[in-house]
Design an enzyme around this catalytic site. Structure first.
Site, PDB file in Angstrom:
ATOM      1  N   LYS A 220     -32.564 -12.166 -23.743  1.00 50.03           N
ATOM      2  CA  LYS A 220     -32.082 -10.473 -24.458  1.00 50.03           C
ATOM      3  C   LYS A 220     -31.378 -11.355 -26.068  1.00 50.03           C
ATOM      4  O   LYS A 220     -30.588 -12.306 -26.196  1.00 50.03           O
ATOM      5  CB  LYS A 220     -30.569  -9.611 -24.554  1.00 50.03           C
ATOM      6  CG  LYS A 220     -30.739  -8.427 -25.553  1.00 50.03           C
ATOM      7  CD  LYS A 220     -29.848  -7.432 -25.866  1.00 50.03           C
ATOM      8  CE  LYS A 220     -28.570  -8.053 -26.344  1.00 50.03           C
ATOM      9  NZ  LYS A 220     -28.644  -7.913 -27.484  1.00 50.03           N
ATOM     10  N   GLY A 273     -21.553 -15.968 -27.040  1.00 48.49           N
ATOM     11  CA  GLY A 273     -20.845 -14.841 -28.205  1.00 48.49           C
ATOM     12  C   GLY A 273     -19.412 -15.127 -28.135  1.00 48.49           C
ATOM     13  O   GLY A 273     -18.908 -15.611 -27.720  1.00 48.49           O
ATOM     14  N   GLU A 296     -19.911 -18.777 -22.160  1.00 49.37           N
ATOM     15  CA  GLU A 296     -19.480 -19.799 -23.752  1.00 49.37           C
ATOM     16  C   GLU A 296     -19.456 -19.361 -24.605  1.00 49.37           C
ATOM     17  O   GLU A 296     -19.845 -17.987 -25.320  1.00 49.37           O
ATOM     18  CB  GLU A 296     -20.379 -20.811 -23.383  1.00 49.37           C
ATOM     19  CG  GLU A 296     -20.065 -22.024 -24.217  1.00 49.37           C
ATOM     20  CD  GLU A 296     -20.289 -21.401 -26.110  1.00 49.37           C
ATOM     21  OE1 GLU A 296     -20.137 -21.340 -26.698  1.00 49.37           O
ATOM     22  OE2 GLU A 296     -21.278 -21.945 -26.259  1.00 49.37           O
ATOM     23  N   CYS A 330     -19.045 -22.127 -33.029  1.00 46.69           N
ATOM     24  CA  CYS A 330     -18.173 -21.996 -31.376  1.00 46.69           C
ATOM     25  C   CYS A 330     -16.854 -23.268 -31.708  1.00 46.69           C
ATOM     26  O   CYS A 330     -15.816 -22.366 -31.358  1.00 46.69           O
ATOM     27  CB  CYS A 330     -18.678 -21.388 -30.715  1.00 46.69           C
ATOM     28  SG  CYS A 330     -20.038 -22.776 -29.707  1.00 46.69           S
ATOM     29  N   GLU A 427      -9.933 -16.542 -34.757  1.00 47.53           N
ATOM     30  CA  GLU A 427     -12.005 -17.179 -35.018  1.00 47.53           C
ATOM     31  C   GLU A 427     -12.567 -16.909 -35.854  1.00 47.53           C
ATOM     32  O   GLU A 427     -13.404 -15.409 -35.867  1.00 47.53           O
ATOM     33  CB  GLU A 427     -13.147 -17.342 -33.901  1.00 47.53           C
ATOM     34  CG  GLU A 427     -14.001 -18.123 -33.907  1.00 47.53           C
ATOM     35  CD  GLU A 427     -15.107 -18.148 -32.879  1.00 47.53           C
ATOM     36  OE1 GLU A 427     -15.448 -19.253 -32.970  1.00 47.53           O
ATOM     37  OE2 GLU A 427     -14.878 -17.289 -32.220  1.00 47.53           O
TER      38      GLU A 427
END
Length: 539
Positions: A220, A273, A296, A330, A427
């Protein structure tokens, strides 16, 4: 016991004389080296907008579509088929049949390798078209997509193609009259979900090892950035991939994503994500068939500048570590810790470098920074900038929208940031650099490790003892020494704590880490840490 891989950059690891401090001059007004003009029209057609199931492009079962937008303007690029639970069921059924009855897991590993190599060749051949779609959809500069990311996709697929016929088991001595051997075999149907910041790169990082091992896949895409993966889907049959082996679904997390994670016929999940979404995926996997999950996730990576660092190099690398890909990484070095003896000098030079950063159209030569990917991310970043100002940090430069259209944000620098501020804890995923001050190594290790994340870190020092101490003390998955964002197909990647679980990439000379769809080979009590050192030996 934790097994760590260290990547470091070897410079002259000798102490140098102290540098003079420069006075700190706050600059609240942002200037840029490029003016935002009318968007440049891409020279590529969007021909692939449907779901890819069982080797065919098909409409969604519901007939619904959703728009993918040009982040420069917010205008519609194309309408994409919106997959949901019924489409996931179709894709999983195709992948299951391809695994249980098809040739892919049964053909020789060498034949699988050749197909992956052909796919890599085709992507390389279509580099410019793919890079154009990736740029248009994500907001990143074209040069970054065309010269860095698509070539890395090709490199990754070729690397994993080389692994296909090198995965083998062991013979093990056992008590008694027994012959014992282990066999590595594909796990089955892999469900994979990729993010919007590096869509095609994450696509290759997911499918490469899973296909090399003989698995079948339902992948996806992020709904914000579906174009590049759908273009590559068009190349799969030409490469020789059998029908049903790789199925690609565009859709939303709450429908298509949740259905994939809950599906009883999916054998393994891999997700890149946000941490919050990662928690949801773990829950859905546990409540269904207890499928294993590799995650991750987010990061808040410290970038530590010691008093003996080469300041000019550290400034440039800290700038790159934070602002690359519009800060949407990230592992971005989003907490810049600078020793108090060099803080003022570093701050002045960091601010000057930021003021020179070229923000502009994605397709314009010389553009360093494009737009954020969508309005949601734009609004989130602006909220954090307001939070930084309200909490008492000094806004040195930036802090506002660039231009009047689209999702551009001026590169932003905050100084005198404290650890308890929201901009130092969360973040942000945007072009916002937070510069903090520290006194000694023990203090900075404690503060750097206090984050709930543990994905990566950067260390800048010319003293080998200092570099080694920090590399071993930081609780993160990758430590870059005198460099940052050094990636390679051969290097595993992943984090500690809430930055995820599992690793992507090679672990040992005779093992392929199967975090993207085969079988895990690492003892649960071990962690893998990279220490990456830039070495003058190779220059």
């Amino acid at each position: 016991m934790a097994a760590r891989v260290f990547l470091s950059r070897s410079v002259h690891l000798l102490s140098k004389g102290k540098r003079s401090h420069l006075g700190r001059i706050a600059a609240y007004k942002y200037s840029t080296a490029a003016a935002l003009e009318e968007p440049i029209k891409p020279t590529v057609n969007v021909d692939h907008t449907k779901l890819f199931i069982n080797g065919q492009f098909v409409d969604s079962a519901s007939g619904k579509t959703f728009p993918t937008l040009d982040p420069r303007t917010g205008e519609v690029i194309a309408h994409i088929a919106e997959g949901d639970a019924e489409d996931i069921n179709r894709a999983v059924a195709a992948a299951r049949k391809a695994f249980d009855e098809g040739p892919w897991p049964r053909m020789t590993a060498y034949e699988r390798s050749k197909i992956l190599l052909r796919l890599a060749d085709l992507i390389e051949k279509h580099n410019d078209q793919i890079a154009t779609l990736e740029t248009w959809d994500t907001g990143k500069p074209y040069a970054q997509a065309a010269k860095i990311e698509v070539p890395m996709v090709v490199r990754l697929l070729r690397y994993y193609a080389g692994w296909a016929d090198k995965i083998h088991g062991m013979t093990i001595p056992a008590d008694g009259p027994y012959h014992v051997q282990t066999l590595h075999e594909p796990i089955g149907v892999a469900g994979q979900i990729i993010p919007w910041n590096f869509p095609l790169l994450m696509f290759s990082w997911k499918i490469g090892p899973a296909l090399a091992c003989g698995n079948t896949i339902v992948l996806k895409m992020a709904e914000q950035t579906p174009l590049s993966a759908l273009y590559v889907a068009n190349l799969l049959q030409e490469a020789g991939l059998p029908e049903g082996v790789l199925n690609i679904i565009s859709g939303f997390g709450a429908t298509a994503g949740a259905s994939l994670c809950s599906h009883m016929d999916v054998d393994k999940l891999a997700f890149t994500g946000s941490t919050e979404t990662g928690k949801t995926i773990l829950e859905l996997a546990a409540k269904s068939n207890l499928k294993p999950v590799t995650l991750e996730l987010g990061g808040k990576s410290p970038f530590i500048v010691c008093e003996d660092a080469d300041i000019d190099t550290a400034v440039e690398q800290a700038h790159f570590a934070l602002f690359f890909n519009q800060g949407q990484c990230c592992c971005a070095g989003s907490r810049t810790y600078v020793h108090e003896k060099v803080y003022d000098e570093f701050l002045e030079k960091a601010k000057a470098r930021t003021l020179k950063r070229v923000v502009g159209d994605l397709f314009k030569s010389g553009t360093e920074q494009g737009s954020q990917t969508d309005s949601k991310q734009f609004d989130k970043i602006m909220k954090y900038i307001r939070s930084g100002v309200d909490s008492g940090a000094t806004l040195e430069t930036g802090g506002e929208q660039f231009g009047k259209k689209g999702y551009y944000i001026n590169p932003t620098v905050f100084s005198y940031v404290k650890d308890d501020m929201q901009i130092a804890q969360d973040e942000i995923f945007g072009p916002v650099q937070s510069i903090l001050k520290f006194k000694d190594l023990y203090e900075v290790v404690r503060r750097a490790n206090s984050s709930r994340y543990g994905l990566a870190a950067g260390v800048f020092s010319q003293n080998i003892d200092t570099a080694n101490t920090l590399a071993r003390a930081l609780r993160v998955g990758t430590v870059w020494i005198n460099c940052f964002d050094t990636f390679d197909a051969t290097i595993p990647f992943g984090g500690y704590k809430m930055s995820g679980q599992g690793r992507k990439g090679r672990i040992r000379s005779q093992e392929l880490l199967a975090s993207e769809g085969s079988c895990d080979n690492i003892e649960e009590s071990n962690m893998v840490i990279n220490i990456i050192l830039l070495s003058n030996f190779y220059k």
